[in-house]
Scaffold this motif. Sequence first.
Motif, PDB file in Angstrom:
ATOM      1  N   THR A   1      44.606 -24.208 -28.276  1.00 44.79           N
ATOM      2  CA  THR A   1      43.863 -24.126 -26.935  1.00 44.79           C
ATOM      3  C   THR A   1      44.098 -25.235 -26.116  1.00 44.79           C
ATOM      4  O   THR A   1      44.379 -25.076 -24.756  1.00 44.79           O
ATOM      5  N   LYS A   2      44.248 -26.387 -26.615  1.00 48.74           N
ATOM      6  CA  LYS A   2      44.682 -27.606 -25.845  1.00 48.74           C
ATOM      7  C   LYS A   2      46.027 -27.395 -25.156  1.00 48.74           C
ATOM      8  O   LYS A   2      46.401 -27.821 -24.029  1.00 48.74           O
ATOM      9  N   ARG A   3      47.009 -26.994 -25.959  1.00 47.96           N
ATOM     10  CA  ARG A   3      48.367 -26.796 -25.473  1.00 47.96           C
ATOM     11  C   ARG A   3      48.413 -25.707 -24.347  1.00 47.96           C
ATOM     12  O   ARG A   3      49.132 -25.824 -23.290  1.00 47.96           O
ATOM     13  N   LEU A   4      47.511 -24.675 -24.260  1.00 50.21           N
ATOM     14  CA  LEU A   4      47.544 -23.449 -23.419  1.00 50.21           C
ATOM     15  C   LEU A   4      46.756 -24.293 -22.073  1.00 50.21           C
ATOM     16  O   LEU A   4      47.212 -24.174 -20.905  1.00 50.21           O
ATOM     17  N   MET A   5      46.010 -25.152 -22.268  1.00 52.63           N
ATOM     18  CA  MET A   5      45.404 -25.861 -21.084  1.00 52.63           C
ATOM     19  C   MET A   5      46.301 -26.900 -20.303  1.00 52.63           C
ATOM     20  O   MET A   5      46.424 -26.782 -19.248  1.00 52.63           O
ATOM     21  N   ALA A   6      47.197 -27.156 -21.240  1.00 51.71           N
ATOM     22  CA  ALA A   6      48.269 -28.244 -20.944  1.00 51.71           C
ATOM     23  C   ALA A   6      49.240 -27.365 -19.961  1.00 51.71           C
ATOM     24  O   ALA A   6      49.615 -28.160 -18.950  1.00 51.71           O
ATOM     25  N   ILE A   7      49.716 -26.347 -20.437  1.00 51.22           N
ATOM     26  CA  ILE A   7      50.377 -25.470 -19.639  1.00 51.22           C
ATOM     27  C   ILE A   7      49.828 -25.133 -18.342  1.00 51.22           C
ATOM     28  O   ILE A   7      50.657 -25.351 -17.017  1.00 51.22           O
ATOM     29  N   ALA A   8      48.516 -24.971 -18.202  1.00 47.09           N
ATOM     30  CA  ALA A   8      47.931 -24.706 -16.944  1.00 47.09           C
ATOM     31  C   ALA A   8      48.192 -25.759 -16.126  1.00 47.09           C
ATOM     32  O   ALA A   8      48.424 -26.051 -14.917  1.00 47.09           O
TER      33      ALA A   8
END
Length: 120
Positions: free
Chosen positions: A53-60
């Motif tokens: 989830t943190k990595r997906l947030m970082a992509i955004a």
Amino acid sequence: MQRKKETGMKRTENRDTLVHHWQKFKRHLPEMAEAYDGESRAAYAPGHLDAKTKRLMAIAVAVASKCEGCMIFQTDHALEQGATPEEIMEACGVAVSLGGTMAASEVTVVMEYLAELGKI
């Protein structure tokens, strides 16, 4: 960052170039590199949110910030954490909802990279 567009290099080639130069930086300033790496380890460690989830947030955030290297590496990390291409694209959609057409044009970096990796 316009390196890919300026040089015509593939996103995967850009990733390799960035890794090469980051390693050089780490050799010259190991204390700074360790501080950065430590902060990243802490930021992405599972907690109330899991690492994926943190990595997906970082992509955004990377898409909204127009950071090509960030988009590439966060996509790699998200895939390593088990994110699907569809989840990555949804994260990009969040960035577009916040950043409008400017973020929408940056999504192409992630899409090209996923395509080069054979994920889409």
